[in-house]
Design a protein around this motif. Sequence first.
Motif, PDB file in Angstrom:
ATOM      1  N   ALA A  15      18.362 -33.512 -65.874  1.00 48.82           N
ATOM      2  CA  ALA A  15      19.224 -33.573 -67.216  1.00 48.82           C
ATOM      3  C   ALA A  15      18.479 -33.320 -68.214  1.00 48.82           C
ATOM      4  CB  ALA A  15      19.869 -34.912 -67.149  1.00 48.82           C
ATOM      5  N   GLY A  16      17.203 -34.045 -68.305  1.00 47.28           N
ATOM      6  CA  GLY A  16      16.334 -33.949 -69.507  1.00 47.28           C
ATOM      7  C   GLY A  16      15.845 -32.356 -69.679  1.00 47.28           C
ATOM      8  N   ALA A  19      19.148 -30.888 -71.272  1.00 50.10           N
ATOM      9  CA  ALA A  19      19.182 -31.163 -72.563  1.00 50.10           C
ATOM     10  C   ALA A  19      18.277 -30.342 -73.527  1.00 50.10           C
ATOM     11  CB  ALA A  19      19.085 -32.720 -72.572  1.00 50.10           C
ATOM     12  N   LYS A  20      17.147 -30.467 -73.021  1.00 46.74           N
ATOM     13  CA  LYS A  20      16.031 -29.620 -73.984  1.00 46.74           C
ATOM     14  C   LYS A  20      16.452 -27.953 -73.984  1.00 46.74           C
ATOM     15  CE  LYS A  20      12.299 -29.086 -76.064  1.00 46.74           C
ATOM     16  NZ  LYS A  20      12.109 -29.397 -77.296  1.00 46.74           N
ATOM     17  N   THR A  34      10.458 -36.116 -74.075  1.00 49.09           N
ATOM     18  CA  THR A  34      11.821 -35.453 -73.851  1.00 49.09           C
ATOM     19  C   THR A  34      12.198 -35.682 -72.415  1.00 49.09           C
ATOM     20  OG1 THR A  34      11.368 -33.566 -75.276  1.00 49.09           O
ATOM     21  CG2 THR A  34      13.114 -33.133 -73.781  1.00 49.09           C
ATOM     22  N   GLY A  38      15.066 -37.728 -71.040  1.00 46.09           N
ATOM     23  CA  GLY A  38      16.153 -37.404 -70.107  1.00 46.09           C
ATOM     24  C   GLY A  38      16.050 -38.414 -68.882  1.00 46.09           C
ATOM     25  N   THR A  67      23.073 -35.382 -68.217  1.00 41.76           N
ATOM     26  CA  THR A  67      22.907 -34.462 -69.221  1.00 41.76           C
ATOM     27  C   THR A  67      23.771 -34.795 -70.437  1.00 41.76           C
ATOM     28  OG1 THR A  67      22.524 -32.662 -67.742  1.00 41.76           O
ATOM     29  CG2 THR A  67      22.782 -31.810 -69.840  1.00 41.76           C
ATOM     30  N   ALA A  70      21.565 -37.729 -71.618  1.00 48.94           N
ATOM     31  CA  ALA A  70      20.271 -37.219 -72.228  1.00 48.94           C
ATOM     32  C   ALA A  70      20.348 -36.409 -73.544  1.00 48.94           C
ATOM     33  CB  ALA A  70      19.705 -36.486 -71.275  1.00 48.94           C
TER      34      ALA A  70
END
Length: 85
Positions: A15-16, A19-20, A34, A38, A67, A70
């Motif tokens: 998820a991190g 998300a990034k 980050t 996440g 996600t 995050a």
Amino acid sequence: MEYGVLGWIVVGLIAGALAKWIMPGKDPGGIFVTILIGIAGGLVGGFIGSRLGLGGSGNFINILVATAGAILLLWIYRMVKSRSA
């Protein structure tokens, strides 16, 4: 399938990264912060998702919920850091 804390940490890593990818940009803490966001987002998303009955809905739903968590935490982190800078 029901995830435990370790499962949500692994999902949080994914998820991190998602998300990034969804929210590109320069984060004040770099990639490690980050990743931690996440993981935290995965745990928060997993907690909220399980309370809403989404915890055992399948891997895709779990990753979406994590996600979203995050992204929310990354957005909050960016807002807090930008105000303090």
